[in-house]
Enzyme design. Structure first.
Site, PDB file in Angstrom:
ATOM      1  N   THR A  11      26.104  36.071 -32.824  1.00  0.00           N
ATOM      2  CA  THR A  11      26.695  34.728 -32.890  1.00  0.00           C
ATOM      3  C   THR A  11      26.371  34.035 -34.216  1.00  0.00           C
ATOM      4  OG1 THR A  11      26.386  34.613 -30.519  1.00  0.00           O
ATOM      5  CG2 THR A  11      26.871  32.545 -31.632  1.00  0.00           C
ATOM      6  N   GLY A 182      28.435  29.288 -20.966  1.00  0.00           N
ATOM      7  CA  GLY A 182      27.882  29.974 -22.132  1.00  0.00           C
ATOM      8  C   GLY A 182      26.721  29.221 -22.774  1.00  0.00           C
ATOM      9  N   LYS A 200       9.214  26.577 -31.014  1.00  0.00           N
ATOM     10  CA  LYS A 200       9.715  25.599 -31.980  1.00  0.00           C
ATOM     11  C   LYS A 200       8.658  24.526 -32.299  1.00  0.00           C
ATOM     12  CE  LYS A 200      14.555  26.329 -30.725  1.00  0.00           C
ATOM     13  NZ  LYS A 200      15.628  25.915 -29.802  1.00  0.00           N
ATOM     14  N   GLY A 297      24.058  26.568 -31.209  1.00  0.00           N
ATOM     15  CA  GLY A 297      25.466  26.944 -31.373  1.00  0.00           C
ATOM     16  C   GLY A 297      25.716  27.636 -32.693  1.00  0.00           C
TER      17      GLY A 297
HETATM   18  N1  HSE Z   1      18.598  28.667 -26.463  1.00  0.00           N
HETATM   19  C1  HSE Z   1      18.384  27.741 -27.525  1.00  0.00           C
HETATM   20  C2  HSE Z   1      18.716  26.330 -27.023  1.00  0.00           C
HETATM   21  C3  HSE Z   1      19.234  28.115 -28.706  1.00  0.00           C
HETATM   22  O1  HSE Z   1      19.302  26.196 -25.954  1.00  0.00           O
HETATM   23  O2  HSE Z   1      18.372  25.363 -27.676  1.00  0.00           O
HETATM   24  C4  HSE Z   1      18.843  27.443 -29.989  1.00  0.00           C
HETATM   25  O3  HSE Z   1      17.574  27.801 -30.415  1.00  0.00           O
END
Ligand code: HSE
Length: 400
Positions: A11, A182, A200, A297
Site C-alpha cells: 500500500t 479496510g 509510535k 492510509g
Molecule cells: N494501523 C495503523 C493505524 C496504520 O490504524 O493507525 C498507520 O500506522
C-alpha cells in the site's frame, strides 16, 4: 535526475510511486532536480503496473548500483527490513522509511550508522502517517525541552471508538465493520491491543529525550475491553473514550503508557474523531502545540515518505542531525503514575465508599451496578484498593 528505489510495493510503497508521479514537477522544483524511481524491490511481479519494468527480486541489485542515492523502505516488520536498510546505509545510500516496528526497535542503531556513513535515515511516516511530527520534534522544537506528548496515534482504534460512542454498538460489531471498510486488518491485534500506538510513542519519546526508550517497557492496554455500557457512562459524564499514547517528563524520569482514557470536552484530543490522528506536545518554553490530520492510509503516509526523500535530496552530502542515541532511557516506575479512575462494579455504593472513601458516583441508568470516579491516586494504590472491592466490571483512567 536523482535515482531512487522502493523496497516493498504494498500500500505505502505503491503510494510513494504514485506521489512521485502525480507531483513530479512540483517535487523537482523544490529540489532543483527530479527524483526518478529506478527500482522496485518485491517478491512479486506487477504485470500491467507502470513500474513493472523496474521490479527486481534481489536486494543486491540496488545495493550494488552506485546510481541509486535514495532508498525507501515500506516493507514493514523488523526483518528483513533491518538487514536490507543496514546494507543500503553501509553502501552509502540514504534511507526513508514508514516502518514503525523497524524504527522503534533499531532506530538508534540505524541513525548512528547513517551518521557514520554521512547519509540520512529519516522516518517521518513512521508516526502519525502524513502528519508532520518527527521533523517538528527533531528540527523545529529544538529550543524546547519536551515535557509532554499525548497522542491519538492509531487511526483504526480511533475510528472504532468514534463509532462506538456515536452509535452505541459493541466492540465486536464495530471491529467487523472496520475490517469490512479496510480500516482494520484481518488480524487486528497490533491495533486493538495498543501495540502499534506503543511503538509510535516509544519513537516520539526517544526523540523527545534523545535516548533509546524500549517499547517493551511501556505499559500498554488496548481497547478490547471497552463496551457499549462504558460508552453510556462516558456519555452521561459528557466524556468520550480514546486510546491515548502518552509520555510525560516527571521528576522520576519519563512516564509512558498506552491505554484508553475518558476525556472531557476541554481536553485538546476530545474532538479528534474517525481515522484521524492528533498529537499534543507541551514544551517548557513553547507551551502547547497540536498536530492534527490524516494519520494513516496510502497517500497521506506516502506524502510523508516522499517529503523525507525531498529532504534527503536537499542534503545528499550532509547528515541531518537526529538526536537519538542508543543510551537507554529507563522509564519512571509505572506503579507511581497518578490518575483518577472510573470504575464499574456490581458492589453497592456503600461498599464502594467503605473501600475508596470519597468518590464521585455516576448513574447511567444501568441496573445492578455502580459507577464511580476515584480521587487522584497512584496506580499501585488503585490496584491495592481494587483488590478489596469485589465485582469490578470495568476500569478506565480519566484524562487530565
Ligand atoms: N494501523 C495503523 C493505524 C496504520 O490504524 O493507525 C498507520 O500506522
Amino acid at each position: 535526475m536523482i535515482k531512487a528505489a522502493v523496497m516493498g510495493y504494498g500500500t505505502i510503497g505503491s503510494g510513494v510511486a504514485e506521489v512521485l508521479n502525480i507531483n513530479q514537477e512540483s517535487i523537482a522544483a523544490k529540489i532543483g532536480e527530479g527524483i526518478e524511481l529506478k527500482y522496485v524491490l518485491d517478491v512479486r511481479d506487477f504485470p500491467g503496473d507502470a513500474i513493472q519494468e523496474k521490479v527486481v527480486h534481489d536486494v543486491n541489485v540496488i545495493v550494488r548500483d552506485p546510481e541509486v542515492k535514495i532508498v525507501v523502505e515500506t516493507m514493514g516488520g523488523v526483518e528483513p527490513a533491518y538487514t536490507f536498510v543496514k546494507s543500503m546505509l553501509e553502501a552509502g545510500k540514504h534511507v526513508a522509511t514508514s516502518n514503525k516496528a523497524l524504527v522503534a526497535d533499531k532506530g538508534a542503531e540505524l541513525i548512528a550508522l547513517a551518521k557514520e556513513k554521512n547519509v540520512n535515515f529519516l522516518f517521518e511516516a513512521s508516526v502519525g502517517g502524513g502528519i508532520p511530527i518527527i521533523r517538528p520534534l527533531n528540527s523545529s522544537l529544538t529550543a524546547d525541552e519536551i515535557e509532554e506528548i499525548t497522542g491519538i496515534l492509531n487511526g483504526t482504534t480511533n475510528y472504532m471508538m468514534t463509532r462506538m460512542a456515536e452509535e452505541g454498538v459493541e466492540f465486536q460489531d464495530v471491529l467487523k465493520d472496520a475490517q469490512e471498510k479496510g480500516y482494520a486488518e484481518k488480524d487486528p491485534t497490533a491495533d486493538v491491543e495498543g501495540y502499534d500506538a506503543c511503538r509510535k510513542i516509544a519513537i516520539l519519546t526517544s526523540l523527545a529525550c534523545g535516548q533509546q526508550v524500549d517499547f517493551q517497557e511501556i505499559h500498554t492496554e488496548g481497547i478490547t475491553k471497552i463496551s457499549a455500557v462504558d460508552m453510556k457512562y462516558a456519555k452521561k459524564m459528557g466524556r468520550v473514550i480514546k486510546l491515548l499514547a502518552l509520555s510525560r517528563k516527571t521528576d522520576g524520569g519519563y512516564q509512558a503508557m498506552v491505554a484508553p482514557f475518558l476525556l472531557s470536552q476541554s481536553h485538546p484530543l476530545y474532538h479528534v474523531n474517525d481515522v484521524f490522528n492528533a498529537i499534543f506536545v507541551r514544551g517548557n518554553v513553547l507551551g502547547d502545540a497540536m498536530f492534527y490530520g490524516s494519520g494513516a492510509g496510502k497517500l497521506p503516509t506516502a506524502s510523508a515518505v516522499v517529503a523525507d526523500m525531498v529532504d534527503i535530496a536537499r542534503h545528499l552530502d550532509k547528515n541531518i542531525w537526529v538526536e537519538w542515541s542508543s543510551k537507554k532511557m529507563a522509564l519512571a516506575d509505572f506503579k507511581k503514575a497518578e490518575h483518577t479512575f472510573f470504575v464499574r462494579t456490581s458492589s453497592d455504593p456503600k461498599t464502594v465508599s467503605d473501600v475508596f472513601g470519597e468518590v464521585d458516583f455516576t448513574d447511567a441508568g444501568i441496573e445492578g451496578e455502580t459507577g464511580f470516579v476515584t480521587s487522584v491516586m497512584t496506580e499501585e494504590a488503585f490496584a491495592d484498593k481494587a483488590k478489596e472491592l469485589s465485582g469490578i466490571l470495568s476500569v478506565i483512567r480519566v484524562g487530565k
